[in-house]
Write a protein that holds these residues in place. Structure first.
Motif, PDB file in Angstrom:
ATOM      1  N   ARG A  78      -0.020   8.276 -16.740  1.00  0.00           N
ATOM      2  CA  ARG A  78      -1.398   7.481 -17.016  1.00  0.00           C
ATOM      3  C   ARG A  78      -0.405   5.609 -16.639  1.00  0.00           C
ATOM      4  O   ARG A  78      -0.565   5.189 -15.887  1.00  0.00           O
ATOM      5  CB  ARG A  78      -1.419   6.499 -18.661  1.00  0.00           C
ATOM      6  CG  ARG A  78      -2.377   7.333 -19.286  1.00  0.00           C
ATOM      7  CD  ARG A  78      -2.335   6.987 -20.855  1.00  0.00           C
ATOM      8  NE  ARG A  78      -3.217   6.024 -21.333  1.00  0.00           N
ATOM      9  CZ  ARG A  78      -4.224   5.932 -20.875  1.00  0.00           C
ATOM     10  NH1 ARG A  78      -4.974   6.058 -21.471  1.00  0.00           N
ATOM     11  NH2 ARG A  78      -3.877   4.020 -21.449  1.00  0.00           N
ATOM     12  N   THR A  79       1.106   5.785 -16.645  1.00  0.00           N
ATOM     13  CA  THR A  79       2.329   4.816 -15.986  1.00  0.00           C
ATOM     14  C   THR A  79       2.006   4.646 -14.301  1.00  0.00           C
ATOM     15  O   THR A  79       2.174   4.011 -13.559  1.00  0.00           O
ATOM     16  CB  THR A  79       3.305   5.597 -16.546  1.00  0.00           C
ATOM     17  OG1 THR A  79       2.941   5.059 -18.319  1.00  0.00           O
ATOM     18  CG2 THR A  79       4.582   4.154 -16.396  1.00  0.00           C
ATOM     19  N   LEU A  80       2.088   5.851 -13.867  1.00  0.00           N
ATOM     20  CA  LEU A  80       2.287   6.461 -12.598  1.00  0.00           C
ATOM     21  C   LEU A  80       0.852   5.664 -12.463  1.00  0.00           C
ATOM     22  O   LEU A  80       0.605   5.366 -11.004  1.00  0.00           O
ATOM     23  CB  LEU A  80       1.890   7.891 -12.004  1.00  0.00           C
ATOM     24  CG  LEU A  80       3.960   7.949 -12.375  1.00  0.00           C
ATOM     25  CD1 LEU A  80       4.058   9.666 -12.054  1.00  0.00           C
ATOM     26  CD2 LEU A  80       4.837   7.210 -11.983  1.00  0.00           C
ATOM     27  N   PHE A  81      -0.480   6.058 -12.489  1.00  0.00           N
ATOM     28  CA  PHE A  81      -1.368   5.465 -11.984  1.00  0.00           C
ATOM     29  C   PHE A  81      -0.906   4.219 -12.379  1.00  0.00           C
ATOM     30  O   PHE A  81      -1.897   3.462 -11.123  1.00  0.00           O
ATOM     31  CB  PHE A  81      -2.765   6.154 -13.222  1.00  0.00           C
ATOM     32  CG  PHE A  81      -3.928   5.313 -12.642  1.00  0.00           C
ATOM     33  CD1 PHE A  81      -4.998   6.274 -11.131  1.00  0.00           C
ATOM     34  CD2 PHE A  81      -4.641   3.951 -13.210  1.00  0.00           C
ATOM     35  CE1 PHE A  81      -5.771   5.296 -10.624  1.00  0.00           C
ATOM     36  CE2 PHE A  81      -5.439   3.495 -12.372  1.00  0.00           C
ATOM     37  CZ  PHE A  81      -5.939   4.311 -11.119  1.00  0.00           C
ATOM     38  N   TRP A  82      -1.580   3.697 -13.042  1.00  0.00           N
ATOM     39  CA  TRP A  82      -1.198   2.094 -12.851  1.00  0.00           C
ATOM     40  C   TRP A  82      -0.098   1.067 -12.476  1.00  0.00           C
ATOM     41  O   TRP A  82      -0.239  -0.126 -12.412  1.00  0.00           O
ATOM     42  CB  TRP A  82      -1.246   1.516 -14.716  1.00  0.00           C
ATOM     43  CG  TRP A  82      -2.855   1.331 -15.090  1.00  0.00           C
ATOM     44  CD1 TRP A  82      -3.058   2.473 -16.515  1.00  0.00           C
ATOM     45  CD2 TRP A  82      -3.875   0.711 -14.625  1.00  0.00           C
ATOM     46  NE1 TRP A  82      -4.674   2.367 -16.640  1.00  0.00           N
ATOM     47  CE2 TRP A  82      -4.921   1.809 -15.244  1.00  0.00           C
ATOM     48  CE3 TRP A  82      -4.678   0.005 -13.546  1.00  0.00           C
ATOM     49  CZ2 TRP A  82      -6.427   0.747 -15.006  1.00  0.00           C
ATOM     50  CZ3 TRP A  82      -5.300  -0.487 -13.656  1.00  0.00           C
ATOM     51  CH2 TRP A  82      -6.620   0.044 -14.087  1.00  0.00           C
ATOM     52  N   LEU A 100       0.956  -1.546  -0.132  1.00  0.00           N
ATOM     53  CA  LEU A 100       0.025   0.021   0.095  1.00  0.00           C
ATOM     54  C   LEU A 100       0.789   1.614  -0.090  1.00  0.00           C
ATOM     55  O   LEU A 100       0.768   2.447  -0.995  1.00  0.00           O
ATOM     56  CB  LEU A 100      -0.550   0.236   1.220  1.00  0.00           C
ATOM     57  CG  LEU A 100      -2.513  -0.547   0.896  1.00  0.00           C
ATOM     58  CD1 LEU A 100      -3.168  -0.641   1.996  1.00  0.00           C
ATOM     59  CD2 LEU A 100      -3.550   0.370   0.051  1.00  0.00           C
ATOM     60  N   PHE A 101       1.905   1.055   0.523  1.00  0.00           N
ATOM     61  CA  PHE A 101       2.767   2.427   0.516  1.00  0.00           C
ATOM     62  C   PHE A 101       3.645   2.493  -0.473  1.00  0.00           C
ATOM     63  O   PHE A 101       3.372   3.315  -1.232  1.00  0.00           O
ATOM     64  CB  PHE A 101       3.716   2.829   2.128  1.00  0.00           C
ATOM     65  CG  PHE A 101       4.492   3.680   1.996  1.00  0.00           C
ATOM     66  CD1 PHE A 101       4.106   5.074   2.553  1.00  0.00           C
ATOM     67  CD2 PHE A 101       5.996   3.627   1.895  1.00  0.00           C
ATOM     68  CE1 PHE A 101       5.388   6.440   1.999  1.00  0.00           C
ATOM     69  CE2 PHE A 101       6.856   4.225   2.084  1.00  0.00           C
ATOM     70  CZ  PHE A 101       6.107   6.082   1.920  1.00  0.00           C
ATOM     71  N   PHE A 102       3.995   1.736  -0.865  1.00  0.00           N
ATOM     72  CA  PHE A 102       5.376   1.535  -2.312  1.00  0.00           C
ATOM     73  C   PHE A 102       4.270   2.033  -3.144  1.00  0.00           C
ATOM     74  O   PHE A 102       5.297   2.707  -4.189  1.00  0.00           O
ATOM     75  CB  PHE A 102       6.530   0.773  -2.091  1.00  0.00           C
ATOM     76  CG  PHE A 102       7.515   0.787  -0.943  1.00  0.00           C
ATOM     77  CD1 PHE A 102       8.345   2.011  -0.614  1.00  0.00           C
ATOM     78  CD2 PHE A 102       7.371   0.043   0.471  1.00  0.00           C
ATOM     79  CE1 PHE A 102       9.377   2.045  -0.208  1.00  0.00           C
ATOM     80  CE2 PHE A 102       7.926  -0.395   1.600  1.00  0.00           C
ATOM     81  CZ  PHE A 102       9.050   1.326   1.123  1.00  0.00           C
ATOM     82  N   GLY A 103       3.528   1.555  -3.525  1.00  0.00           N
ATOM     83  CA  GLY A 103       2.494   1.108  -4.663  1.00  0.00           C
ATOM     84  C   GLY A 103       1.600   2.339  -5.209  1.00  0.00           C
ATOM     85  O   GLY A 103       1.622   2.462  -5.868  1.00  0.00           O
ATOM     86  N   SER A 104       2.289   3.266  -3.967  1.00  0.00           N
ATOM     87  CA  SER A 104       1.216   4.547  -4.082  1.00  0.00           C
ATOM     88  C   SER A 104       2.118   6.078  -3.834  1.00  0.00           C
ATOM     89  O   SER A 104       1.605   6.556  -4.751  1.00  0.00           O
ATOM     90  CB  SER A 104      -0.016   4.552  -2.921  1.00  0.00           C
ATOM     91  OG  SER A 104       0.814   4.693  -1.591  1.00  0.00           O
ATOM     92  N   ILE A 105       3.106   5.769  -4.477  1.00  0.00           N
ATOM     93  CA  ILE A 105       4.205   7.113  -4.397  1.00  0.00           C
ATOM     94  C   ILE A 105       4.242   7.307  -5.346  1.00  0.00           C
ATOM     95  O   ILE A 105       3.923   8.540  -5.628  1.00  0.00           O
ATOM     96  CB  ILE A 105       5.455   6.067  -3.654  1.00  0.00           C
ATOM     97  CG1 ILE A 105       5.700   5.349  -1.838  1.00  0.00           C
ATOM     98  CG2 ILE A 105       6.461   7.868  -3.967  1.00  0.00           C
ATOM     99  CD1 ILE A 105       7.135   5.526  -2.110  1.00  0.00           C
ATOM    100  N   GLY A 106       4.126   6.631  -6.683  1.00  0.00           N
ATOM    101  CA  GLY A 106       4.096   7.158  -8.173  1.00  0.00           C
ATOM    102  C   GLY A 106       2.867   8.085  -7.941  1.00  0.00           C
ATOM    103  O   GLY A 106       2.068   9.111  -8.647  1.00  0.00           O
ATOM    104  N   VAL A 107       1.409   7.619  -7.944  1.00  0.00           N
ATOM    105  CA  VAL A 107       0.124   7.917  -7.640  1.00  0.00           C
ATOM    106  C   VAL A 107      -0.355   9.313  -6.803  1.00  0.00           C
ATOM    107  O   VAL A 107      -0.564  10.180  -7.531  1.00  0.00           O
ATOM    108  CB  VAL A 107      -0.222   6.793  -7.422  1.00  0.00           C
ATOM    109  CG1 VAL A 107      -1.586   6.880  -6.743  1.00  0.00           C
ATOM    110  CG2 VAL A 107      -1.979   7.159  -8.379  1.00  0.00           C
ATOM    111  N   THR A 108       0.313   9.222  -5.935  1.00  0.00           N
ATOM    112  CA  THR A 108       0.562  10.771  -5.269  1.00  0.00           C
ATOM    113  C   THR A 108       1.297  11.307  -6.242  1.00  0.00           C
ATOM    114  O   THR A 108       0.850  12.427  -6.154  1.00  0.00           O
ATOM    115  CB  THR A 108       1.603  10.646  -3.887  1.00  0.00           C
ATOM    116  OG1 THR A 108       0.633   8.649  -3.436  1.00  0.00           O
ATOM    117  CG2 THR A 108       1.544  11.447  -2.875  1.00  0.00           C
TER     118      THR A 108
END
Ligand code: HEM
Ligand SMILES: [Cu+2]
Length: 557
Positions: free
Chosen positions: A223-227, A192-200
């Motif tokens: 789009r890349t950060l979102f996915w 949850l933490f590491f996976g959401s750094i990009g989308v943030t």
């Protein structure tokens, strides 16, 4: 082990749940099931509109409804359920939450609620009709993104709370393995933490862009950060469900867990291999090298290995338990399983649904096959089978012991029967809805499209019967939603008082001790980050250095 901690764990076992921790998890459950209720009704409206049965008004359009349905069900419901469930698990297996961690759980709770309110207002005002994927160049009101940022920050606070609780427990219990449910929780919160750094990072850029401080945005990078996040989120749900399959279900059927060491290896593999599969959601996007797509397809398929290990492990537990209870012959053991117990039936159907769901996923991640189903209703059928059935039915199954455990009440035989009926309705409803979505997707019917006959085009008219089946399935599902929400309400406030066990299965008696290296989370995180860099550094640098012209904000609705 520190005596105070030991004492606390013992009292927990005798007195049941810690009242303050229970209140926290109960609040998370209430929000999760309210999101199911509202999101479910919105889903029904969509199904009926797509089937041509009703027409949504101009002040609450199909696309507004679809945005809210996505946000409520894939963000709110799953986040609140996952955190409420794992915080209850941490509290139960680690002798209660630390007071500091409990406070963090509440701070995270309110940050997510505030974020949700800030995001939902522009959706209702038709100022954020960008669907839950919020792809630029479609631009919502900046408040929508600010709300999303609050939700992510709230999740981070909860993740760090979990890390603190686990780290403290380890300090007080040297030489012991992290309790298995807490091990799963650690894996989920790491993702949850590491996976959401990009989308943030993406969301922060979108705030500035939609507010006019940035003129253009790099659509491909967004789009890349979102996915990178969206794909990880999928596996966070999956791992949460899998934790109940490995740890809870064996206890419910009166058996023992599958190998503790192998279970932990499955968790570690899922955490390490998961994030760099994100490009399979962009497999038909232009501007990316074939080698990169190939790498991500390989990584997507590599999640298949731990999944197959899980399938093997579960059926091995079922067979062993069934035989111990006297089941004979090649398949006689399956009759000995407690099919009438909703705490088993719901996750069991969830597991069975994962067989076609996983197969569909493998098809989609294959470049040529993806061309056939991309952006059709097939995809919607796929994720209603994965998240809408495998994950959600497991969550429903969990609710029948977790909610009474938290409210110090019991699951009555009558409520169990209601649960069994609910499970059957959900299964049949999804067979209709997801089945017809898959089929009509193969015939070309697009996803995310409100009712239209395309000028009475013959092909489009041929989709009608499937849309009708879709609407029937949706109607059954809403009946299932209402029953499920009623069951949760009953178990939380009305059921008879009593003690409900938190069912955690023991390992086999003759099992060798789990090696302590499995607990080396620092190392797993480093390997995970290396694998993530392998999947993302080169393409992101390329997309930034050789950026196509950026796009100004566009309102397409
Ligand atoms: C009463 C139950 C439900 C019904 C009737 C329902 C129906 C639908 C329909 C008709 C669509 C729109 C298809 C399209 O035009 O593309 C949709 C989209 C979606 N549903 Fe559901 N659904 C239900 C439950 C769920 C659940 C439990 C989840 C997840 C936990 C879920 C997640 C989604 C997502 C993520 C989308 C895609 C939104 C988008 O494309 O932006 N649904 N649903
Ligand atoms: Cu994915």
């Amino acid at each position: 082990m520190a005596t105070a901690q030991l004492l606390k764990q013992k009292t927990n076992k005798i007195l049941g749940v810690n009242a303050q921790d229970a209140k926290l998890s109960k609040s998370y459950m209430v929000v999760a099931f309210l999101a199911l209720l509202i999101g479910g009704f919105l889903g029904l409206l969509q199904g009926l509109e797509r089937g041509g049965v009703i027409q949504l008004p101009s002040w609450f359009t199909y696309y507004q409804v679809l945005t809210a349905h996505g946000v409520l069900l894939v963000l709110v419901l799953t986040a609140f359920f996952t955190i409420g469930y794992f915080y209850a698990g941490l509290s139960h297996t680690m002798g209660g939450l630390l007071p500091k961690v409990r406070t963090m759980g509440w701070i995270g709770f309110w940050m997510k609620i505030v974020g949700f309110v800030i995001a939902v207002i522009p959706i209702l005002l038709n100022k954020a009709t960008v669907l839950y994927t919020f792809y630029p160049p479609m631009a919502a009101s900046p408040f929508f993104y600010i709300g999303l940022a609050f939700i992510v920050l709230g999740v981070w606070v909860c993740a760090f709370g979990a890390f603190i609780n686990v780290a403290t427990w380890r300090k007080n219990n040297p030489g012991q393995s992290i309790p298995i449910l807490a091990f799963f929780a650690t894996g989920v919160f790491v993702l949850l933490f590491f996976g959401s750094i990009g989308v943030t990072i993406e969301v922060v850029m979108l705030i500035f862009w939609s507010a006019g401080f940035l003129e253009t945005i790099n659509v491909m990078v967004s789009r890349t950060l979102f996915w990178a996040f969206g794909h990880t989120l999928v596996n966070i749900w999956y791992m949460t469900a899998v934790s109940a399959w490995y740890v809870i279900v064996p206890k419910v059927i009166g058996g023992r867990r599958f190998s503790d060491t192998l279970t932990r290896i499955v968790v570690i593999m899922l955490v390490i291999t998961n994030i760099p599969g994100g490009f399979h959601h962009q497999i038909v996007d232009p501007g990316m090298a074939e080698t990169l797509k190939f790498l991500h397809v390989f990584m997507s398929l590599s999640i298949g290995l731990p999944s197959l290990m899980t399938a093997f492990a579960m059926f091995s537990v079922f067979e062993r338990t069934g035989r111990r209870k006297g089941g004979k012959g090649l398949l006689g053991w399956y009759k000995k399983l407690p099919w009438g117990d909703v705490r088993f039936l719901a996750p069991m159907i969830a597991m069975i649904a994962f067989i076609p769901a996983g197969a569909g996923g493998i098809a989609q991640t294959t470049n040529q096959l993806n061309q056939v189903v991309h952006n059709t209703l097939w995809v919607v059928g796929h994720f209603h089978l994965t998240v809408g059935t495998s994950v959600i039915l497991t969550f429903f199954g969990i609710s029948y012991w977790l909610v009474p455990y938290l409210s110090k009440r019991v699951l009555t035989p009558k409520m169990n029967k209601v649960g069994v009926i609910q499970t059957i309705i959900w299964t049949v409803g999804m067979l209709f809805m997801s089945g017809s979505m898959h089929w009509v997707g193969l015939l070309g019917s697009p996803r995310r499209t409100s009712y239209t006959t395309y000028g009475d085009n013959a092909t489009a008219l041929g989709w009608d019967p499937y849309m009708f089946l879709l609407a029937i399935g949706g109607t059954l599902l809403i009946v299932g939603v209402v029953i499920q929400v009623y069951a949760v309400f009953h178990m939380m406030f009305l059921a008879p008082k009593g003690v409900t066990e938190f069912p955690i299965a023991d390992p086999e008696e003759n099992e060798t001790k789990t090696p302590l290296w499995t607990d080396r989370w620092g190392l797993w995180i480093i390997i995970m980050l290396l694998v993530v860099s392998m999947g993302y550094v080169v393409p992101l640098v390329d997309l930034i250095v050789n950026a196509p012209p950026g796009s100004p904000p566009i309102k397409t609705w």
